[in-house]
Structure formats: structure tokens, C-alpha cells
Design an enzyme around this catalytic site. Structure first.
Site, mmCIF file in Angstrom:
data_model
loop_
_atom_site.group_PDB
_atom_site.id
_atom_site.type_symbol
_atom_site.label_atom_id
_atom_site.label_comp_id
_atom_site.label_asym_id
_atom_site.label_seq_id
_atom_site.Cartn_x
_atom_site.Cartn_y
_atom_site.Cartn_z
ATOM 1 N N THR A 1 6.504 -35.656 32.804
ATOM 2 C CA THR A 1 6.943 -36.803 33.598
ATOM 3 C C THR A 1 7.961 -37.649 32.850
ATOM 4 O OG1 THR A 1 6.222 -38.791 34.767
ATOM 5 C CG2 THR A 1 4.934 -38.186 32.849
ATOM 6 N N HIS A 8 1.373 -43.331 38.755
ATOM 7 C CA HIS A 8 0.606 -44.153 39.677
ATOM 8 C C HIS A 8 -0.634 -43.396 40.137
ATOM 9 C CE1 HIS A 8 3.844 -46.930 39.416
ATOM 10 N NE2 HIS A 8 4.725 -46.045 39.855
ATOM 11 N N HIS A 27 -0.180 -39.760 41.142
ATOM 12 C CA HIS A 27 -0.013 -38.829 40.013
ATOM 13 C C HIS A 27 -1.355 -38.552 39.352
ATOM 14 C CE1 HIS A 27 3.898 -41.019 40.274
ATOM 15 N NE2 HIS A 27 4.308 -39.767 40.385
#
Ligand code: PPS
Length: 574
Positions: free
Chosen positions: A198, A203, A206
Site C-alpha cells: 500500500t 481504512h 482495507h
């Protein structure tokens, strides 16, 4: 130690750091070598070459590997490798380098990190490289822009002898090398590990999708964010890492590990997905989560996506057997309000109300100081984001005046200064044209070149002030559009920028002639005088435009205050 971990790519985990003895020898010999100061991107590449993250590479690519990688995603010996890893240098340096020479590679402080045993020097066809690696020569693609416009014109290939890793002082306990991460996995008894790549804060969605991916693949989870170079404009890695740390406690105990990857991303989409899988394999992972438009830069200015949404998944899937890394497709999850839970989008039945927040909405909420719902992000993560993105009325900003001599810039700027000081809450600095000319630019004249230097200096000081939460008011003539835009761009990234055009017409300014300069300019005593014998390019991007012909300085300053209020820079809570 016997290990059941996945084999590194190519069979051997490289570690290019030499022995202490060898280091001393190289250091002594380096006195006579040419040197190269590594760029931030090259420093990232060097780190992963030295620590084995780029195994089986043992140095910056030579011509044979480079050509084959561009052409068919393979090294000269046939090993799968999708991205050129090259050392770009200037023509002046390239001229001095012959095969057999040694080049000292240095960090920005001049410390020698590695010796490059030069095997070849060549001038690449950079358009062809862009087309091969990125599938496009459109400069709106950040990877293409780098290859075509930023990279130096010559490449130097050769094996590396590493003296030391680039130094980092942040989050040291999370900066694990492939060797260290593999040792940690072995110790924990982890054999199957899925990596989550990432470059954004994570958030709830995820969190849910990583949890599901690990459960479905029956693996442990490595959160492996990129902290080298990501897409321009991304959130800084300090904030992101604090967000990841805040998230960790939500996962089931002992199932997840966080480590940082000092990679310089290329945003090459499908090819990059394969690269990410190779790198994660070297770090001991068996699986990689790949989402929609993985490592893609989105769309161009015409709205056309650079890559298809599932190109990366498809390409990696084609090679997963050869690689020994399994692609775990990332399923978009959404929040279903009536069930109070997140579920994959493809499992949502028709007509169900789902909630989501876009990146833009999130940024706007942060800018306005509004609450971030807990279904969207865990409160601890929201708190970290709010700390980095204070609402606009607590952020720094720059009010940049432009206009002819005598148009009223300084007078209005002074009234604005007092009004903002009266409000309080943030320090305010006035960088008036005359003050700057006296203190910062005393050696400069009024040629275009000198005026541009002057404006860049003002812009630099203003950006430092804005970035650190203060208000900068600048009031130069700033007659040239291009440099004004350059300053806007630099400050927009760090805080707000408001351009005020004091558009009082030339004849009014000349009539006022408070300093008697127009008379002198007309008489030819002062040369290159703006509006008389030098150009003034009217701004087309002013946020506020003021003509002081029939407006008092007080009224003008008030108009700017109203604009600032409208934009949220000043507000009730000041
Ligand atoms: S610039 O173009 O933005 O770098 O100019 P700036 O730093 O604002 O300086 C403008 C002030 O310098 C005085 N001055 C001149 N102005 C324009 N052209 C020429 N040739 C020139 N020579 C001296 C002038 O007083 C400007 O001040 P203001 O406050 O704008 O009247």
C-alpha cells in the site's frame, strides 16, 4: 537455521554488503575514483539491491539485461524481471567511465555507500523504454515523466560492492531487510504469508479485506507499505506509518506483522505487480494481495485510464506458477449500514444501501474539520489523519499580491496584516516588495531573470511560513505569469495559496505616482520600468481582483478577508 520459507527469486538471497576488511580496502582505494551523488530514487533502488530485496540482481542493470527486460520482462539469463533498474548519470560523468572503472556511489551527505564495478555505459532510447515499461509515452504518467524528463541521459551498469545501507532515522524497528523479515517469520513459525502492498493510509475497508484475504488463503499477513517514493501528491509516510501502527491492535493477536519497504515505485501497473510479487517473495512472502488498478497512476487528463482495472491481476496470475507467489485478488468491500458490517461488493444483494467515502470527500472533511465516520476508518486512524490535516482555519496559507507599482499592493497588504493580527491564532509575516528588495534580494536588478529569482525567493520563504502553520503576505509586482504559477504550485502542495490581483489601471497608477518613479521612467531615467518600458502579464488565475481606483484600502482588505472566510481559512473558531 532450517527454514521452510519460500525460496528467494533466482534461488539466492543477495546480500551485497562486503566484509569490514573489504570495506576498509575499498574506502582507501576510492580516493582516486570518480563519484556520483545518488538521487532519492537511486538511493531507494540501491537499498533494495544491497539488502537482497531485488534478488537475483547484484547491481544496476547492464545493457543485455536492460534490453531484454524492456523487450520481454526477463533478464538476459531468462529469469522473470519486469522493471529496468538502472543507474542514470550525466553525459560528463559517463564520458569518464570505461568498463573496468570503479564508481563511488554516495548519499546526499557524501558518504560512500557502495562501489560500482563498471561493466558498461550506454545511452538508452528513453521513448522506447517508456513504451516498453509503461505501455505509453504520455508524460502525464509519473513513471514516463521520470524516464523522459528527469532521468539523466546515460546508464551505467555493473556489480555492486556495498559498504553500508542508506541511513534512516525514522521507524527503525519497522525497517526490516529481507533477511531480518525472513528470520522473524521463521521464528514465528510462519510459512504462508500474504503481503499487502500500500501507498495510502488504511481504512476499515482495507482492514476488512486484508483480514478476509488472510483467512481465505490461510496465511499470516504482512502489511508492507512503500515508504520510499510513491505517487507524487501521496500522503507523507510519517503520517501513514502512524496510521498503520494505530490499526495493528485491531487484528487478531500474532497474526499480522508490519514492516516498511523502501521502494521507489514506478506506477507501472501490471509490470509493477509482478515486480511487487518478486520483491515480496524475497522478503519471504508466498502470496500478494492485488487490487483494482494495482500500482497504476489512474487516468490521463482526458479521463482515459493508463491500465485496465484488472490488467495487473491478470498478468500476475499468468506468471504466478513460475514465480511461486500466489495472487490474491483484492475484493472491494463496502459498508452495509443495515447489517452494520463490511462485505465484498460482489456479495451485496441488489437494492441494499451501502456506504463509502471517496478520497476527495475524506480530504474535504479533513479540511473542514468535520467528523470522519467510524464505519469508514477506526477512530485512532482518524485522529492521526486529523493531526496531519488540521482544518483550514488552523492551516498556514499565503496571500500573494501582484500588480503594478503604485497600484495599492503595499497599502492593502498592510491593512490585511493588521486585520489578521487582530484575529490572532497564527503568526503573520509581511514580505513587501520593497522590504524583500532591501533584505533578501539587494543584489538583484529588474531584468526578467532577476525578477524571476526575486519571486522564487519570496515564494520559498512564503512556502516555509505556510508549511509551518503561519500566514505569509507577499506584495511584489511579480509581473510574469510563469513564475507566479510556479510559486502557486509549490505552496498549494503545502498550504493554501491565494492570488490577489491589484488591477488598478496603469493611467491611475501613473497619475498617483507616489514615488515619482513613473515620471522618471517616462523620462528614461529609470529603465525597464514595469508598465512603461517593461511588461506586466495580467493574471488569468487571480482568486481576488481589486481595482483601487474607487475603493479604499480598508474596503479592499475586507474583500480579501471575505474571500478567506469563504474558503475556510479564517472562521468562527479563530
Ligand atoms: S518584481 O518585479 O516583483 O521583482 O519587483 P519588486 O520586487 O516588487 O520591486 C518593485 C519595487 O521596486 C521599485 N522599482 C521598480 N519597479 C518596477 N520596475 C523597475 N524598473 C523598478 N525600479 C525600482 C518600485 O518602487 C517597486 O515598488 P512598488 O511598491 O511596487 O511601487
Amino acid at each position: 537455521m532450517p527454514t521452510h520459507l519460500v525460496e528467494p527469486h533466482g534461488g539466492t538471497l543477495q546480500n551485497l554488503i562486503v566484509s569490514d576488511e573489504q570495506r576498509e580496502k575499498l574506502q582507501a582505494e576510492s580516493r582516486d575514483w570518480p563519484s556520483w551523488d545518488l538521487t532519492p530514487r537511486q538511493l531507494c533502488d540501491l537499498e533494495l539491491l544491497l539488502n537482497g530485496g531485488f534478488s537475483p540482481l547484484t547491481g544496476f542493470m547492464g545493457r543485455a539485461d536492460y534490453d531484454k527486460v524492456c523487450e520481454s520482462m526477463r533478464l538476459a539469463d531468462g529469469t522473470l524481471w519486469p522493471i529496468p533498474v538502472t543507474l542514470d548519470v550525466t553525459a560528463e560523468l559517463a564520458e569518464t567511465l570505461k568498463p573496468g572503472a570503479t564508481l563511488a556511489l554516495r548519499d546526499p551527505e557524501g558518504v560512500m555507500l557502495a562501489a560500482l564495478n563498471v561493466e558498461g555505459v550506454w545511452q538508452p532510447d528513453r521513448e522506447a523504454e517508456a513504451m516498453a515499461a509503461f505501455g505509453t509515452d504520455n508524460r502525464e504518467h509519473p513513471g514516463v515523466a521520470h524516464v523522459l524528463d528527469k532521468a539523466h541521459p546515460f546508464y551505467v551498469g555493473g556489480r555492486l560492492d556495498g559498504l553500508q545501507h542508506p541511513s534512516h532515522y525514522d521507524f527503525r524497528s519497522l525497517r526490516l531487510t529481507p533477511e531480518e523479515l525472513r528470520a522473524a517469520f521463521s521464528k514465528l513459525g510462519w510459512r504462508r504469508v500474504v503481503a499487502f502492498q500500500t501507498r495510502n493510509p488504511m481504512h476499515r475497508a482495507h482492514y476488512e479485506l486484508t483480514l478476509r484475504a488472510a483467512k481465505e488463503a490461510e496465511t499470516n499477513l504482512l502489511i508492507h507499505p512503500v515508504v520510499g517514493m510513491t505517487k507524487p501528491g501521496d500522503l507523507d509516510h510519517y503520517t501513514r506509518v502512524r496510521c498503520y501502527q494505530a490499526l495493528l491492535s485491531h487484528y487478531p493477536r500474532n497474526t499480522v506483522k508490519l514492516a516498511l519497504l523502501p521502494l521507489a515505485m514506478r506506477m507501472a501497473g501490471p509490470r509493477e505487480a509482478i515486480w511487487h510479487a518478486i520483491i515480496r517473495k524475497n522478503y519471504g512472502c508466498t502470496h500478494l494481495i492485488v487490487g483494482r488498478d494495482h500500482a497504476g497512476p489512474g487516468s490521463d487528463s482526458k479521463g482515459k485510464p493508463f491500465y485496465g482495472p484488472y490488467d495487473a491481476q491478470e498478468l500476475l496470475q499468468k506468471h504466478e506458477e513460475e514465480l511461486g507467489v500466489t495472487m490474491v485478488p483484492f475484493k472491494m468491500v463496502v459498508y452495509v449500514e443495515e447489517q452494520g458490517t463490511h462485505i465484498p461488493m460482489d456479495e451485496v444483494s441488489e437494492g441494499t444501501r451501502t456506504l463509502n467515502l471517496s478520497g476527495t470527500e475524506l480530504r474535504e472533511r479533513l479540511a473542514r474539520g468535520q467528523e470522519i465516520p467510524s464505519w469508514f476508518t477506526f477512530p485512532e486512524v482518524a485522529e492521526e489523519l486529523q493531526r496531519t490535516h488540521p482544518p483550514r482555519h488552523r492551516q498556514g496559507f499565503t496571500v500573494f499580491f501582484t500588480g503594478l507599482s503604485g497600484s495599492g499592493k503595499s497599502t492593502i497588504a498592510n491593512v490585511l496584516l493588521v486585520k489578521l493580527l487582530e484575529l490572532g491564532g497564527r503568526p503573520v509575516t509581511l514580505l513587501d516588495g520593497d522590504i524583500v528588495r532591501k533584505n533578501l534580494s539587494s543584489e538583484l536588478g529588474f531584468s526578467k531573470e532577476h525578477r524571476d529569482i526575486n519571486i522564487r525567493r519570496i515564494g520559498f520563504v512564503a512556502s516555509e511560513i505556510s508549511q509551518n502553520g503561519g500566514i505569509a503576505i507577499c506584495a511584489p509586482i511579480a509581473p510574469y505569469e510563469r513564475v507566479r504559477r510556479e510559486v502557486r504550485q509549490a505552496i498549494d502542495k503545502l498550504g493554501g495559496f491565494i492570488l490577489v490581483h491589484v488591477a488598478t489601471p496603469l493611467d491611475v497608477c501613473e497619475q498617483r505616482d507616489r514615488k515619482g518613479m513613473y515620471a522618471k521612467a517616462r523620462a528614461g531615467i529609470i529603465k525597464e520600468f514595469t508598465g512603461i518600458s517593461d511588461p506586466y502579464e495580467e493574471p488569468t488565475d487571480a482568486d481576488v481582483s481589486i481595482d483601487t481606483t474607487e475603493m479604499s484600502p480598508e474596503e479592499a482588505a475586507n474583500q480579501i478577508m471575505l474571500h478567506l472566510e469563504g474558503q475556510g481559512y479564517i472562521g468562527v473558531s479563530d
